[in-house]
Design a protein around this motif. Sequence first.
Motif, PDB file in Angstrom:
ATOM      1  N   LEU A  57       0.872  -1.265   0.039  1.00 51.07           N
ATOM      2  CA  LEU A  57       0.071   0.032   0.106  1.00 51.07           C
ATOM      3  C   LEU A  57       0.893   1.294  -0.003  1.00 51.07           C
ATOM      4  O   LEU A  57       2.114   1.206   0.476  1.00 51.07           O
ATOM      5  N   GLU A  58       0.312   2.298  -0.635  1.00 53.37           N
ATOM      6  CA  GLU A  58       0.820   3.710  -0.574  1.00 53.37           C
ATOM      7  C   GLU A  58      -0.027   4.397   0.135  1.00 53.37           C
ATOM      8  O   GLU A  58      -1.305   4.736  -0.120  1.00 53.37           O
ATOM      9  N   ILE A  59       0.447   5.157   1.052  1.00 54.19           N
ATOM     10  CA  ILE A  59      -0.703   6.124   1.608  1.00 54.19           C
ATOM     11  C   ILE A  59       0.027   7.874   1.639  1.00 54.19           C
ATOM     12  O   ILE A  59       1.278   7.978   1.133  1.00 54.19           O
ATOM     13  N   LYS A  60      -0.629   8.467   1.495  1.00 56.59           N
ATOM     14  CA  LYS A  60      -0.511   9.908   1.456  1.00 56.59           C
ATOM     15  C   LYS A  60      -0.104  10.647   2.668  1.00 56.59           C
ATOM     16  O   LYS A  60      -0.802  10.364   3.727  1.00 56.59           O
ATOM     17  N   SER A  61       0.947  11.648   2.629  1.00 60.61           N
ATOM     18  CA  SER A  61       1.171  12.329   3.959  1.00 60.61           C
ATOM     19  C   SER A  61       0.983  13.734   3.574  1.00 60.61           C
ATOM     20  O   SER A  61       1.038  14.432   2.558  1.00 60.61           O
ATOM     21  N   ALA A  62       0.999  14.313   4.747  1.00 66.97           N
ATOM     22  CA  ALA A  62       0.866  15.985   4.679  1.00 66.97           C
ATOM     23  C   ALA A  62       2.077  16.762   4.671  1.00 66.97           C
ATOM     24  O   ALA A  62       2.059  18.077   4.532  1.00 66.97           O
ATOM     25  N   SER A  63       2.969  15.947   4.872  1.00 68.92           N
ATOM     26  CA  SER A  63       4.493  16.635   4.972  1.00 68.92           C
ATOM     27  C   SER A  63       4.941  16.959   3.646  1.00 68.92           C
ATOM     28  O   SER A  63       4.582  16.554   2.569  1.00 68.92           O
ATOM     29  N   THR A  64       5.517  18.372   3.722  1.00 74.11           N
ATOM     30  CA  THR A  64       6.260  18.813   2.532  1.00 74.11           C
ATOM     31  C   THR A  64       7.694  18.709   2.525  1.00 74.11           C
ATOM     32  O   THR A  64       8.469  19.110   1.645  1.00 74.11           O
ATOM     33  N   LEU A  65       8.230  17.923   3.595  1.00 72.68           N
ATOM     34  CA  LEU A  65       9.528  17.588   3.611  1.00 72.68           C
ATOM     35  C   LEU A  65       9.835  16.126   3.456  1.00 72.68           C
ATOM     36  O   LEU A  65       8.754  15.564   3.386  1.00 72.68           O
ATOM     37  N   GLU A  66      11.105  15.645   3.512  1.00 74.81           N
ATOM     38  CA  GLU A  66      11.289  14.351   3.438  1.00 74.81           C
ATOM     39  C   GLU A  66      11.265  13.721   4.705  1.00 74.81           C
ATOM     40  O   GLU A  66      12.520  12.891   5.121  1.00 74.81           O
ATOM     41  N   LYS A  67      10.400  13.659   5.635  1.00 78.45           N
ATOM     42  CA  LYS A  67      10.243  13.536   6.914  1.00 78.45           C
ATOM     43  C   LYS A  67       8.674  13.048   7.275  1.00 78.45           C
ATOM     44  O   LYS A  67       7.953  14.013   6.865  1.00 78.45           O
ATOM     45  N   ALA A  68       8.543  12.051   7.764  1.00 77.70           N
ATOM     46  CA  ALA A  68       7.025  11.725   8.218  1.00 77.70           C
ATOM     47  C   ALA A  68       6.692  12.585   9.370  1.00 77.70           C
ATOM     48  O   ALA A  68       7.525  13.323   9.950  1.00 77.70           O
ATOM     49  N   LEU A 217       5.865   8.698  20.345  1.00 74.42           N
ATOM     50  CA  LEU A 217       6.506   7.270  20.041  1.00 74.42           C
ATOM     51  C   LEU A 217       5.279   6.489  20.272  1.00 74.42           C
ATOM     52  O   LEU A 217       4.340   6.560  21.334  1.00 74.42           O
ATOM     53  N   THR A 218       5.110   5.406  19.497  1.00 74.59           N
ATOM     54  CA  THR A 218       4.338   4.310  19.525  1.00 74.59           C
ATOM     55  C   THR A 218       4.992   2.990  19.934  1.00 74.59           C
ATOM     56  O   THR A 218       6.067   2.682  18.991  1.00 74.59           O
ATOM     57  N   THR A 219       4.621   2.171  20.818  1.00 73.77           N
ATOM     58  CA  THR A 219       5.513   0.909  21.214  1.00 73.77           C
ATOM     59  C   THR A 219       4.593  -0.177  21.419  1.00 73.77           C
ATOM     60  O   THR A 219       3.397   0.049  22.019  1.00 73.77           O
ATOM     61  N   ASP A 220       4.868  -1.271  20.754  1.00 75.78           N
ATOM     62  CA  ASP A 220       4.036  -2.323  20.984  1.00 75.78           C
ATOM     63  C   ASP A 220       5.179  -3.478  21.562  1.00 75.78           C
ATOM     64  O   ASP A 220       6.141  -3.841  21.503  1.00 75.78           O
ATOM     65  N   LEU A 221       4.620  -3.710  23.039  1.00 77.60           N
ATOM     66  CA  LEU A 221       5.401  -4.503  23.802  1.00 77.60           C
ATOM     67  C   LEU A 221       5.249  -5.974  23.579  1.00 77.60           C
ATOM     68  O   LEU A 221       6.193  -6.669  24.360  1.00 77.60           O
ATOM     69  N   VAL A 222       4.435  -6.600  22.807  1.00 76.25           N
ATOM     70  CA  VAL A 222       4.199  -7.955  22.505  1.00 76.25           C
ATOM     71  C   VAL A 222       5.078  -8.268  21.200  1.00 76.25           C
ATOM     72  O   VAL A 222       5.919  -9.048  21.491  1.00 76.25           O
ATOM     73  N   TYR A 223       4.784  -7.441  20.159  1.00 73.40           N
ATOM     74  CA  TYR A 223       5.457  -7.493  18.950  1.00 73.40           C
ATOM     75  C   TYR A 223       6.766  -6.850  18.764  1.00 73.40           C
ATOM     76  O   TYR A 223       7.865  -7.080  18.049  1.00 73.40           O
ATOM     77  N   ARG A 224       7.036  -6.104  19.868  1.00 69.04           N
ATOM     78  CA  ARG A 224       8.393  -5.536  20.165  1.00 69.04           C
ATOM     79  C   ARG A 224       8.875  -4.624  19.040  1.00 69.04           C
ATOM     80  O   ARG A 224       9.915  -4.817  18.388  1.00 69.04           O
ATOM     81  N   ASP A 225       7.970  -3.880  18.356  1.00 65.78           N
ATOM     82  CA  ASP A 225       8.424  -2.645  17.722  1.00 65.78           C
ATOM     83  C   ASP A 225       8.064  -1.283  18.147  1.00 65.78           C
ATOM     84  O   ASP A 225       7.323  -1.132  18.982  1.00 65.78           O
ATOM     85  N   PHE A 226       8.456  -0.212  17.612  1.00 66.61           N
ATOM     86  CA  PHE A 226       8.352   0.929  17.936  1.00 66.61           C
ATOM     87  C   PHE A 226       8.743   1.884  16.820  1.00 66.61           C
ATOM     88  O   PHE A 226       9.639   1.769  15.920  1.00 66.61           O
ATOM     89  N   TYR A 227       7.876   2.882  16.669  1.00 63.33           N
ATOM     90  CA  TYR A 227       8.055   3.826  15.585  1.00 63.33           C
ATOM     91  C   TYR A 227       8.107   5.408  16.325  1.00 63.33           C
ATOM     92  O   TYR A 227       7.046   5.727  17.172  1.00 63.33           O
ATOM     93  N   TRP A 228       8.773   6.220  15.762  1.00 57.25           N
ATOM     94  CA  TRP A 228       8.665   7.624  16.585  1.00 57.25           C
ATOM     95  C   TRP A 228       8.781   9.024  15.416  1.00 57.25           C
ATOM     96  O   TRP A 228       9.309   8.603  14.518  1.00 57.25           O
ATOM     97  N   TRP A 229       8.142   9.996  15.850  1.00 53.08           N
ATOM     98  CA  TRP A 229       8.638  11.109  15.223  1.00 53.08           C
ATOM     99  C   TRP A 229       9.242  11.874  16.160  1.00 53.08           C
ATOM    100  O   TRP A 229       8.873  12.130  17.529  1.00 53.08           O
TER     101      TRP A 229
END
Length: 241
Positions: A57-68, A217-229
């Motif tokens: 999938l491809e999703i659209k971002s409101a960002s005008t920079l090369e950053k999420a 930051l969003t963290t999943d303690l079961v699947y052990r992944d995290f993503y942040w801005w």
Amino acid sequence: MRNKKWFLVAAAVIALSGAFYMNSISAESPAPLIQAQLVKEGVAISKITTQESYLKLEIKSASTLEKATIDDIKAIRTILNKVRSGANGTSQIKNVDLTIIGKNGQTIYNGVSNDITRIPDFSSKIAGTLDSESVQNAIYGESKANGVIVESTEVKDNVLGGKMASIVLAAKISEVNSLVPKMEQWITALNDSDDIGVSQYELTINDKSDHSILLYLTTDLVYRDFYWWQSPELDDEGPYF
């Protein structure tokens, strides 16, 4: 007799047509159903396809920079949760090929996450015994006891089991990198000692001085992944977690 033969032939044709129709339905791509569910949850999808165990999938971002943006990070979590739930056409999906396109057509992110429904060997499902209000009070109390400025806490049921906690703190820029691992330690400790059952949490840290967002930051303690801005103000500070 001729009428009886005609009836049997017609019945056979109808039965075969029905079987063909059922096969067509079962082989139909789950992409439209997945898209409808994700759009309902606020994910802006421009393209989506499925092939065997892959969701592309491809999703659209409101960002005008090369950053999420923060919303992009939230969209990633929404997609992962949807696939891991196994509901609404996602039961066969194991791998996600995701592209995030910015407002000016720039590629912000492009990557494949494989085997995302598999829980790591060192982890396990989390399911506590407390209600949401009790969990909220436990997180608030633990944070305050450790000298942290807590602006808000909110707890609800997680679609994947356990509880989902939303925590908002206020801190100095220099405190952010130490707060992130501490929060995970505190929640993990409460899971073990008080059985609060937090399987996933999102952490927002606001600047103590002007209340601007320093980190999400969003963290999943079961699947052990995290993503942040992170804010540009943190670029010289890490993150190091």
